[in-house]
Enzyme design. Structure first.
Site, PDB file in Angstrom:
ATOM      1  CB  THR A  81      42.760  31.839  44.497  1.00 17.03           C
ATOM      2  OG1 THR A  81      41.703  31.164  45.192  1.00 17.03           O
ATOM      3  CG2 THR A  81      42.667  33.333  44.794  1.00 17.03           C
ATOM      4  CD  GLU A  82      38.996  28.742  41.201  1.00 12.43           C
ATOM      5  OE1 GLU A  82      37.775  28.738  41.404  1.00 12.43           O
ATOM      6  OE2 GLU A  82      39.640  29.782  40.906  1.00 12.43           O
ATOM      7  CB  VAL A  83      45.931  28.844  38.590  1.00 15.68           C
ATOM      8  CG1 VAL A  83      44.983  28.646  37.415  1.00 15.68           C
ATOM      9  CG2 VAL A  83      46.018  30.306  38.993  1.00 15.68           C
TER      10      VAL A  83
END
Length: 258
Positions: free
Chosen positions: A134-136
């Protein structure tokens, strides 16, 4: 003394348990360091043949710790680079470990937590498990895990997961090739243990070490270079003690004791 993980060895199986339930096993520098130490201990111990990575909580790992994320905002580039290198070293240690590593994923494995599972050799998950990079969604990038995810599931699926940041179910993760097995929550521990015990009984430690090294090396080579490397690896393997022992047992219709 380790604060955030549990470590134990039984029947040649080392179990490394994430044990920070109040923070959903979120990663911070101390937990990363403790994991690195535990995997190195398992690798160097001749009594260990297989490693299991699991969680004591309902979440495998929720990714980065919130307090840790706040700290990152005031870090210098060098501090952030040093921190990234420590996580890189952990992922590399697990991926290159000369013993099989099995992840037992129950609950959520998110961002860096999903990266932890990704670098393991075999992944078991309960049906309720959720996976995602989920980094983005917080303006970050899934930089380290991308290296391993590309090799695990290919570019198309990697782009889909990393560019969207969407969460996927265990069933979808199985379809994508991210995980290997789904087991009901009340049966997953026994299934992982049985799988590990089968490896302990049936595989040669020398062969596993050489095979894992082979798989890492040939991915970076052309077909011809990979085949040449494989031929040399074959020749070396035929000279090791386990190969001679295994062939002798096969010819005499016995099961080698590994």
């Amino acid at each position: 003394m380790r604060e955030f993980i549990l470590f134990g060895i039984e029947n040649r199986i080392a179990t490394i348990t994430l044990n920070r339930p109040e923070k959903r096993n979120a990663l911070n520098p101390q937990l990363v360091a403790e994991l690195q130490s535990a995997f190195k201990q398992a690798e160097s111990d001749p009594a260990v043949k297989v490693v299991i990575l699991k969680s004591s909580a309902n979440t495998f790992s929720a990714g980065a710790d919130l307090a840790y994320l706040q700290q990152l905002q005031s870090n210098t580039y060098q501090q952030n680079l040093d921190d990234s290198i420590r996580l890189k070293m952990l992922f590399s240690t697990i991926y290159n470990l000369d013993k099989p590593v099995i992840a037992q994923v129950e609950g959520n494995a998110i961002a860096g937590g999903c990266g932890l599972a990704t670098v393991c050799d075999v992944i078991f998950a309960s049906p309720e498990a959720i996976f995602g990079y989920t980094e983005v969604k917080i303006g970050f990038i899934p930089a380290l895990v991308a290296t391993f995810l590309l090799r695990r599931i290919g570019e198309g699926r990697t782009r889909e997961l990393l560019l969207s940041g969407e969460l996927i179910t265990a069933e979808t993760a199985l379809k994508y090739g991210l995980i290997n097995f789904i087991e009901e929550k009340n049966a997953i521990a026994d299934a992982v243990k049985a799988y590990a015990e089968t490896l302990v009984k049936n595989i040669s430690s020398q062969s596993i070490k050489a095979t894992k090294e082979l798989l890492v090396k040939i991915q970076h080579l052309s077909v011809d270079d990979a085949l040449n490397y494989a031929a040399r690896a074959n020749a070396r393997a035929r000279l090791n003690g386990d190969c001679k022992k295994g062939i002798d047992a096969f010819l005499n219709k016995k099961h080698p004791k590994w």
